[in-house]
Design a protein around this motif. Structure first.
Motif, PDB file in Angstrom:
ATOM      1  N   GLN A  37       0.765  -1.214  -0.124  1.00 34.16           N
ATOM      2  CA  GLN A  37      -0.080  -0.084  -0.137  1.00 34.16           C
ATOM      3  C   GLN A  37       0.977   1.130  -0.136  1.00 34.16           C
ATOM      4  O   GLN A  37       1.577   1.428   0.837  1.00 34.16           O
ATOM      5  CB  GLN A  37      -0.965   0.048   0.907  1.00 34.16           C
ATOM      6  N   GLY A  42      -4.809   2.191  -3.498  1.00 38.18           N
ATOM      7  CA  GLY A  42      -5.106   1.108  -3.007  1.00 38.18           C
ATOM      8  C   GLY A  42      -4.003   0.103  -2.784  1.00 38.18           C
ATOM      9  O   GLY A  42      -2.875   0.365  -3.137  1.00 38.18           O
ATOM     10  N   LEU A  43      -4.427  -1.235  -2.215  1.00 40.91           N
ATOM     11  CA  LEU A  43      -3.352  -2.377  -2.172  1.00 40.91           C
ATOM     12  C   LEU A  43      -3.183  -2.730  -3.543  1.00 40.91           C
ATOM     13  O   LEU A  43      -4.294  -2.799  -4.235  1.00 40.91           O
ATOM     14  CB  LEU A  43      -3.962  -3.131  -1.195  1.00 40.91           C
ATOM     15  N   PHE A  88       3.613   0.546   2.779  1.00 35.12           N
ATOM     16  CA  PHE A  88       3.056  -0.406   4.161  1.00 35.12           C
ATOM     17  C   PHE A  88       2.633  -1.508   3.322  1.00 35.12           C
ATOM     18  O   PHE A  88       2.218  -1.683   2.171  1.00 35.12           O
ATOM     19  CB  PHE A  88       1.825   0.478   4.332  1.00 35.12           C
TER      20      PHE A  88
ATOM     21  N   PHE B  91     -12.226   1.334   1.064  1.00 39.48           N
ATOM     22  CA  PHE B  91     -11.613   0.881  -0.239  1.00 39.48           C
ATOM     23  C   PHE B  91     -12.811  -0.057  -0.864  1.00 39.48           C
ATOM     24  O   PHE B  91     -13.332  -0.980  -0.206  1.00 39.48           O
ATOM     25  CB  PHE B  91     -10.392   0.058  -0.166  1.00 39.48           C
ATOM     26  N   GLY B 108      -9.528  -0.150  -5.485  1.00 35.60           N
ATOM     27  CA  GLY B 108      -9.633   1.189  -5.799  1.00 35.60           C
ATOM     28  C   GLY B 108      -8.852   1.996  -4.834  1.00 35.60           C
ATOM     29  O   GLY B 108      -8.064   1.487  -3.996  1.00 35.60           O
TER      30      GLY B 108
END
Lengths: 114, 117
Positions: A37, A42-43, A88, B91, B108
């Motif tokens: 992240q 977003g991830l 992260f 998210f 997203g």
């Protein structure tokens, strides 16, 4: 209580150094994942493993390596080839199958470059 | 490839009020799942709600509900009776429904929700 343990919480890397992030789960889950992240994003999936001794690259695997020698453990190594490692990192696990779509996440490791 | 778009970087809502977060996605798949995850300041990822694409009924979890519009590829989240503890990054995420895609989520960029007293 079952869960996912990530360590350390904070990690600092020097130039040219490899560092390893630990992820352990006692949920008896077959599948484990590493996500990255970045701020404001977003991830993104780095690597995943659906079974012991097998793992696959995700969307951003370059500069990273993993192993899956035990069901409970899925360590991530950030190599010196990863030029922008500050992020992260979240480890997750799941028990694939209908009705088990939920990912269980660890509490994360913040990696920074010195 | 699937893409997930959250067009609202930040939203503010007063306690007890309602806020709706938007999410659109692009896919050619017919079998998939959609999720809303919450990330509070602790940075722990918490599943809020999930929706199976083949179910027409919108999912609800207590104060959280979704409006799933499959044809429009839209998946909005409504938070009712907002509480201070709802302050977090939210998210939206997509997952194909095939076995080899399990756990491989497309996220997203997130919407920061701030609940004010």
């Amino acid at each position: 209580d079952g869960g996912i343990t990530q360590s350390p919480k904070y990690l600092f890397r020097k130039e040219g150094q490899n560092v390893t992030l630990s992820c352990e789960q006692n949920l008896n889950h077959d599948a484990m994942y590493w996500y990255r992240q970045d701020p404001g994003q977003g991830l993104r999936l780095i690597y995943y493993s659906q079974i012991v001794n097998d793992f696959q690259k995700g969307d951003i695997a370059e500069g990273y390596s993993v192993s899956r020698e035990k069901k409970e453990s899925f360590p991530l190594t950030v190599t010196s080839a990863q030029k922008n490692p500050t992020a992260f990192y979240l480890c997750a696990s799941s028990k694939p199958g209908q009705g088990n779509e939920k990912l269980f996440f660890g509490s994360g490791t913040q990696l920074s470059v010195l | 490839a699937q893409t997930v778009t959250q067009s609202q970087p930040e939203m503010s809502v007063q306690e007890a009020e309602t806020v709706t977060l938007s999410c659109t996605y692009d896919t050619s798949e017919n079998n998939y799942y959609l999720f809303w995850y919450k990330q509070p300041p602790s940075r722990q990822m918490i599943l809020v709600i999930r929706q199976e694409a083949y179910k027409q009924q919108n999912a609800t979890e207590n104060r959280f509900s979704v409006n799933f519009q499959k044809a429009a590829k839209s998946f909005s989240l409504k938070i009712s009776d907002s509480q201070l503890g709802d302050t977090a990054m939210y998210f939206c995420a997509f997952m194909k429904g095939t076995t080899d895609s399990w756990g491989k989520l497309q996220f997203g960029a997130g919407t920061q929700v701030v609940v004010t007293p």
